[in-house]
Design a protein around this motif. Structure first.
Motif, short mmCIF file in Angstrom:
data_model
loop_
_atom_site.label_atom_id
_atom_site.label_comp_id
_atom_site.label_asym_id
_atom_site.label_seq_id
_atom_site.Cartn_x
_atom_site.Cartn_y
_atom_site.Cartn_z
N ASP A 240 -18.56 9.63 -27.60
CA ASP A 240 -18.92 8.68 -28.65
C ASP A 240 -19.58 7.47 -28.00
O ASP A 240 -19.63 7.33 -26.78
N VAL A 241 -20.15 6.59 -28.82
CA VAL A 241 -20.90 5.44 -28.34
C VAL A 241 -20.04 4.55 -27.44
O VAL A 241 -20.51 4.08 -26.39
N GLU A 242 -18.80 4.34 -27.81
CA GLU A 242 -17.93 3.48 -26.99
C GLU A 242 -17.70 4.07 -25.61
O GLU A 242 -17.67 3.35 -24.62
N ARG A 243 -17.51 5.39 -25.54
CA ARG A 243 -17.31 6.01 -24.23
C ARG A 243 -18.57 5.89 -23.38
O ARG A 243 -18.49 5.64 -22.17
N VAL A 244 -19.73 6.07 -23.99
CA VAL A 244 -20.99 5.90 -23.27
C VAL A 244 -21.08 4.50 -22.69
O VAL A 244 -21.35 4.31 -21.50
N ARG A 245 -20.84 3.49 -23.54
CA ARG A 245 -20.94 2.10 -23.09
C ARG A 245 -19.93 1.78 -21.99
O ARG A 245 -20.25 1.13 -21.01
N ARG A 246 -18.71 2.27 -22.17
CA ARG A 246 -17.65 2.02 -21.17
C ARG A 246 -18.02 2.68 -19.84
O ARG A 246 -17.90 2.07 -18.78
N LEU B 4 -27.06 7.01 -24.89
CA LEU B 4 -27.10 7.41 -23.48
C LEU B 4 -28.50 7.84 -23.05
O LEU B 4 -29.00 7.41 -22.01
N VAL B 5 -29.14 8.67 -23.85
CA VAL B 5 -30.49 9.14 -23.49
C VAL B 5 -31.47 7.96 -23.47
O VAL B 5 -32.30 7.85 -22.56
N GLY B 6 -31.35 7.08 -24.45
CA GLY B 6 -32.21 5.90 -24.47
C GLY B 6 -32.05 5.06 -23.21
O GLY B 6 -33.01 4.55 -22.65
N HIS B 7 -30.80 4.92 -22.76
CA HIS B 7 -30.52 4.18 -21.53
C HIS B 7 -31.21 4.85 -20.33
O HIS B 7 -31.84 4.18 -19.50
N LEU B 8 -31.10 6.16 -20.24
CA LEU B 8 -31.75 6.89 -19.15
C LEU B 8 -33.27 6.74 -19.20
O LEU B 8 -33.92 6.59 -18.17
N LEU B 9 -33.82 6.77 -20.40
CA LEU B 9 -35.27 6.59 -20.54
C LEU B 9 -35.69 5.20 -20.05
O LEU B 9 -36.73 5.05 -19.41
N LEU B 10 -34.86 4.19 -20.35
CA LEU B 10 -35.15 2.84 -19.87
C LEU B 10 -35.09 2.76 -18.35
O LEU B 10 -35.96 2.18 -17.71
N VAL B 11 -34.05 3.34 -17.78
CA VAL B 11 -33.86 3.30 -16.32
C VAL B 11 -35.07 3.89 -15.60
O VAL B 11 -35.50 3.39 -14.57
N HIS B 12 -35.65 4.93 -16.20
CA HIS B 12 -36.75 5.63 -15.56
C HIS B 12 -38.12 5.22 -16.11
O HIS B 12 -39.12 5.88 -15.83
N ASP B 13 -38.14 4.13 -16.88
CA ASP B 13 -39.39 3.62 -17.45
C ASP B 13 -40.13 4.68 -18.26
O ASP B 13 -41.35 4.81 -18.19
N LEU B 14 -39.37 5.44 -19.04
CA LEU B 14 -39.93 6.52 -19.85
C LEU B 14 -39.72 6.29 -21.35
O LEU B 14 -40.06 7.16 -22.16
#
Length: 161
Positions: A3-9, A67-77
């Protein structure tokens, strides 16, 4: 699925562990982490390119996932430019915080907040700054302005006696 909270944590814990690794100056471990991130970033870039060709509408769904959005940000994608990401994130704060992006430049933004009680200004400011930095890490300067509400003056105070 998390869930979103687990992703953030989990992301917060990961940030903490990476900071500890950096503080220990463990060059071998940091190099291994960087290489792993680079390899996964290249794989993710290939996946997003294939998705964009086959089903461009899927890019929005991927970007909107925490989570996927975060990964896309990390990789400038990330498929959305920073201004769009910021506007969407500020809209998600409603109705608790009413915030509007009033100025955007490559390295800095100004956000106006309204309707926040004076006692909550500090918390609202911190929340807005954190949200902007989370969705647009390329922004280095976040300025928050507070639009004050007009003071309430009772009719009896201005009426002639």
């Amino acid at each position: 699925m998390w869930d979103v909270e687990r992703v953030r944590r989990t992301l917060a814990e990961l940030d903490g562990r990476l900071a500890e690794l950096s503080e220990r100056a463990d060059a071998v471990a940091l190099d291994a982490v960087r290489t792993l991130v680079d390899v996964y970033g290249e794989a993710l870039a290939r996946v997003t390119a294939l998705i964009e060709k086959a089903a461009p509408e899927v890019s929005d769904a991927l970007a909107d996932d925490e989570l996927v959005g975060h990964l896309l940000l990390v990789h400038d994608l990330h498929p959305h430019e920073p201004e769009t990401r910021i506007r969407r994130a500020l809209a998600d704060l409603r109705p608790r915080i009413v915030a509007e992006l009033t100025d955007y430049a490559d390295d800095g933004v100004t956000v106006a907040i309204e309707g926040v009680a004076r006692s909550g200004v500090s918390d609202a400011t911190e929340t807005v700054e954190a949200v902007v930095r989370a969705v647009a890490p390329e922004v280095t300067d976040v300025r928050v302005r507070h639009r004050s509400e007009p003071a309430f003056v009772p009719l009896t105070a201005v009426r002639a006696r």
